[in-house]
Each structure stands twice: as structure tokens, then as C-alpha cells.
Design a protein around this motif. Structure first.
Motif, mmCIF file in Angstrom:
data_model
loop_
_atom_site.group_PDB
_atom_site.id
_atom_site.type_symbol
_atom_site.label_atom_id
_atom_site.label_comp_id
_atom_site.label_asym_id
_atom_site.label_seq_id
_atom_site.Cartn_x
_atom_site.Cartn_y
_atom_site.Cartn_z
ATOM 1 N N THR A 1 0.813 -1.215 0.000
ATOM 2 C CA THR A 1 0.000 0.000 0.000
ATOM 3 C C THR A 1 0.851 1.272 0.000
ATOM 4 O OG1 THR A 1 -0.190 0.156 2.417
ATOM 5 C CG2 THR A 1 -1.805 -1.213 1.275
ATOM 6 N N GLU A 2 2.174 1.142 0.163
ATOM 7 C CA GLU A 2 3.068 2.299 0.081
ATOM 8 C C GLU A 2 3.620 2.512 -1.331
ATOM 9 O OE1 GLU A 2 4.940 2.545 4.588
ATOM 10 O OE2 GLU A 2 6.140 1.681 2.979
ATOM 11 N N VAL A 3 3.304 1.601 -2.243
ATOM 12 C CA VAL A 3 3.862 1.657 -3.594
ATOM 13 C C VAL A 3 3.035 2.597 -4.471
ATOM 14 C CG1 VAL A 3 4.461 0.306 -5.634
ATOM 15 C CG2 VAL A 3 4.740 -0.688 -3.351
ATOM 16 N N GLY B 1 3.483 11.473 -4.201
ATOM 17 C CA GLY B 1 4.436 12.110 -3.301
ATOM 18 C C GLY B 1 5.427 11.166 -2.670
ATOM 19 N N PHE B 2 5.252 9.855 -2.841
ATOM 20 C CA PHE B 2 6.171 8.888 -2.259
ATOM 21 C C PHE B 2 7.337 8.629 -3.225
ATOM 22 C CE2 PHE B 2 4.290 6.394 1.456
ATOM 23 C CZ PHE B 2 3.569 7.506 1.911
ATOM 24 N N ALA B 3 8.485 8.314 -2.662
ATOM 25 C CA ALA B 3 9.670 8.042 -3.463
ATOM 26 C C ALA B 3 9.539 6.710 -4.196
ATOM 27 C CB ALA B 3 10.907 8.022 -2.558
ATOM 28 N N LYS B 4 10.463 6.496 -5.123
ATOM 29 C CA LYS B 4 10.471 5.275 -5.915
ATOM 30 C C LYS B 4 10.621 4.040 -5.022
ATOM 31 C CE LYS B 4 13.072 2.995 -9.638
ATOM 32 N NZ LYS B 4 14.231 3.129 -10.569
ATOM 33 N N THR B 5 9.908 2.984 -5.366
ATOM 34 C CA THR B 5 9.998 1.719 -4.647
ATOM 35 C C THR B 5 10.810 0.726 -5.460
ATOM 36 O OG1 THR B 5 7.869 2.014 -3.525
ATOM 37 C CG2 THR B 5 8.678 -0.242 -3.756
ATOM 38 N N HIS B 6 11.805 0.096 -4.811
ATOM 39 C CA HIS B 6 12.641 -0.889 -5.496
ATOM 40 C C HIS B 6 12.215 -2.322 -5.165
ATOM 41 C CE1 HIS B 6 15.119 2.793 -5.447
ATOM 42 N NE2 HIS B 6 15.575 2.351 -6.602
ATOM 43 N N GLY B 7 11.303 -2.471 -4.233
ATOM 44 C CA GLY B 7 10.824 -3.796 -3.884
ATOM 45 C C GLY B 7 9.927 -3.734 -2.666
ATOM 46 N N VAL B 8 9.152 -4.790 -2.455
ATOM 47 C CA VAL B 8 8.275 -4.900 -1.284
ATOM 48 C C VAL B 8 8.553 -6.219 -0.590
ATOM 49 C CG1 VAL B 8 5.895 -5.030 -0.448
ATOM 50 C CG2 VAL B 8 6.462 -3.515 -2.366
ATOM 51 N N ILE B 9 8.928 -6.144 0.684
ATOM 52 C CA ILE B 9 9.128 -7.343 1.499
ATOM 53 C C ILE B 9 8.425 -7.101 2.834
ATOM 54 C CG2 ILE B 9 10.770 -8.887 2.597
ATOM 55 C CD1 ILE B 9 12.846 -8.115 0.546
ATOM 56 N N TYR B 10 7.478 -7.943 3.150
ATOM 57 C CA TYR B 10 6.691 -7.764 4.370
ATOM 58 C C TYR B 10 7.516 -8.149 5.605
ATOM 59 C CZ TYR B 10 2.388 -6.592 1.967
ATOM 60 O OH TYR B 10 1.439 -5.932 1.236
ATOM 61 N N PHE B 11 7.061 -7.662 6.756
ATOM 62 C CA PHE B 11 7.635 -8.110 8.018
ATOM 63 C C PHE B 11 7.430 -9.613 8.156
ATOM 64 C CE2 PHE B 11 7.050 -3.754 10.332
ATOM 65 C CZ PHE B 11 8.188 -3.285 9.702
#
Length: 338
Positions: free
Chosen positions: A116-118, A122-132
Motif C-alpha cells: 500500500t506504500e507503492v 508524493g512517495f519516493a520510488k519503490t525498489h521492492g516490497v518485502i513484508y515483516f
């Protein structure tokens, strides 16, 4: 998780020096500490209190992982040299923090903890998503009990930012009985104090349900992950209820209003398809809590589906594979550029 799966780790956070008491709710295990690297850190005039990394220290590492704080990266960029840096989001981003992320450009890789942060404006570029992650073996399987359970710190001082707030929580508590654990809750008459970390799994196992308290801005908190992993039926506020409060910007002037939208709250998706329950009002929450008390067979279904969802989403055996894949790609890229 990294140490358990064979990585050598040195922390500048809570688990830095085994000879210093950790100001943390959960104490570290011996394998969290690396005395060899600590000696090198001190010999190079490193200062943990200042979070300062000494020059030449990063040469002992393949990668640097920084949780959340872009200013700490800027402060230590020279010391990091050519060592790759990963900025790990933990759900606390505001618009100001995301601008700081953007200012670091390609020097860092930003790994989000939630989808949900991707691609948020206004958010910076995302290079990947890894959950806790959580180790499913650390949680005793739910057996049920005669009271609900909530883990929430500073409930009085944070009540206007919380959903349910203290008044709403009491509405649910009065209908179903719910135990509250957390620090700095002395002014809450229903508080049972701070639960020792070693007791949390047993408390979840013996709870009738877990009444989740959400405070902005994260997509989710560790407590809801832990409840699901234990198989404790989860009762959480809906996105609709939280969004109705977020519209009161004058009361929620907490620095996150401009970075929070309803779709950032991810818990309802964790609870979808019968893995848990959400409510739109405190009165509806009270009714659902009462139902979980009175219908153990129904509660058992939520328990089984919730634990399965947690294993699919957060099991450490799956998450470490994602981290290892990322490390391999980053190290291969460094080698190619040498």
C-alpha cells in the motif's frame, strides 16, 4: 531472522552491545550480537549513541540496511563508501520523510514493508516490497478463553489518534470483556500493565479474540501479525471507520495527515475471506466480539483461516527467501560494476 538463517549481522540499534541494557520491550538473544564486529567498531572510534559509522567500517559488509531514517543515511554516506544501502520502510512515512527519501536518489534502494506504500502520490520510488516476518513456530496454537485481548501502549495520550479510541474500546470491552496490556497505561482502569515478552504468545493463545487498535500512519502493526500467526480471531476497525476520523484534520494534526489515505490501511485485506472481522462502529464491534464469545465453533473458523493467512503472508521461511534474492541481485550488480 537474518542471524537465524545464517547471515552475519551487526546492529547499531537495540541489539548492539550485549553488555549494555537494551531499552526495548523484547530482549535480544545471544546470536543477535557480534562481538568481533563490535570490537572493530570501537577500535575505529565508532559511537553507537550518535549512530555514527566510522570510516572503513563498512568494508566488512556486503550491504547496509537502514530502518526508516533517511537523515541517518545522509549523516553516514561518506562512511558507507561504495557499500550498497537499503532503506527499509516501517510504515512511518510522512510526506516530509518521502521527500528525504527522494533526495537520496539512486544511492539507496527503497524496500517497502507493504504494497500500500507503492506508487502513492508524493512517495519516493519503490525498489521492492518485502513484508515483516514472524516464525510460526514461536506461537502456540490458539485454544480460546473467556476474555478478549489488546496490546496497546500509551492509550490515554494517543487515544485521539487511535481507532478504536479509548471510549470506543471501552464500548467493546463492556460488551465482551477485554484485557488491555501495554506500557504507560496506568491511567486506564482496565489496564493489566505491561506483558513480559515471554508471556505474549500464551496470552494470545488463551484470548477469546484479539481487539486490534490502529494508530496512523502504518499499513499494519506487528501486533495484528502476531495475533493472526497465533490463530487468535482478530477484530479490527474498518478502513471506513478510520477514514471518517482522518477527515478531522484539525484533531489529527500529527504530521501524517497529508500522507495518509484510506487505501494505505492494509489490515482489512489480511482479514478478507473469513480470516478475521472488521467493524464500522464501536457498537458493531461490540456485537461481533460478543458473537466470538458465544459461538466458539465460528471463532475456531476465523482462527484457522487467520493463521493460514499469516503463514502465507508473513512466515519467516518465505520472507528470508525474498531477502536473499534481493541481496544476491545487489551484490551481483556491485560485482558487475567493479
Amino acid at each position: 531472522m537474518f542471524t537465524q538463517y545464517g547471515h552475519k549481522v551487526f546492529s547499531l540499534g537495540t541489539f548492539h552491545d550485549p553488555n549494555k541494557p537494551a531499552n526495548h520491550l523484547r530482549q535480544g538473544r545471544p546470536e543477535f550480537y557480534n562481538e568481533e564486529l563490535l570490537e572493530r567498531f570501537v577500535a575505529l572510534d565508532g559511537h553507537n549513541d550518535l549512530r555514527r559509522v566510522p570510516l572503513n567500517f563498512s568494508r566488512y559488509f556486503d550491504v547496509v540496511i537502514v530502518n526508516h531514517f533517511p537523515e541517518w543515511v545522509r549523516f553516514n554516506l561518506e562512511a558507507f563508501g561504495d557499500t550498497p544501502v537499503i532503506l527499509r520502510s516501517i510504515g512511518q512515512s510522512s510526506s516530509a520523510i518521502e521527500r528525504d527519501y527522494n533526495a537520496l536518489g539512486d544511492r539507496v534502494k527503497i524496500i517497502r514493508y507493504s504494497n500500500t506504500e507503492v506508487n502513492k502520490p508524493g512517495f519516493a520510488k519503490t525498489h521492492g516490497v518485502i513484508y515483516f516476518s514472524k516464525f510460526k513456530e514461536d506461537y502456540e496454537i490458539w485454544s480460546g478463553g473467556d476474555a478478549g485481548l489488546t496490546f496497546q501502549n500509551d492509550f490515554c495520550s494517543r487515544t485521539e489518534y487511535a481507532t478504536p479510541n479509548l471510549q470506543e474500546w471501552r464500548t467493546i470491552h463492556d460488551a465482551s470483556n477485554c484485557r488491555l496490556f501495554g506500557r504507560n497505561n496506568e491511567d486506564v482502569g482496565e489496564s493489566s500493565g505491561l506483558a513480559p515478552a515471554e508471556d505474549m504468545s500464551n496470552l494470545l493463545r488463551r484470548a477469546a479474540f484479539y481487539l486490534y487498535v490502529y494508530t496512523r500512519p502504518p499499513s499494519y502493526h506487528l501486533s495484528v501479525m502476531e495475533a493472526l500467526m497465533a490463530g487468535t480471531p482478530v477484530l479490527a476497525p474498518s478502513a471506513k471507520l478510520i477514514a471518517s476520523k482522518a477527515s478531522m484534520a484539525d484533531k489529527w494534526d500529527d504530521g501524517y495527515t497529508d500522507a495518509w489515505t484510506e487505501d494505505r490501511y492494509e489490515v482489512p485485506s489480511f482479514l478478507a475471506e473469513g480470516a478475521g472481522l472488521t467493524y464500522d462502529t464501536a457498537e458493531e464491534g461490540a456485537s461481533l466480539a460478543k458473537m466470538l464469545h458465544e459461538k466458539p465453533d465460528l471463532a475456531a473458523g476465523y482462527s484457522a483461516r487467520g493463521r493460514q493467512r499469516a503463514i502465507e503472508k508473513f512466515d519467516a521461511a518465505t520472507i528470508i527467501t525474498q531477502w536473499n534474492d534481493l541481496f544476491e541481485k545487489i551484490c551481483a550488480s556491485v560485482s558487475a560494476n567493479v
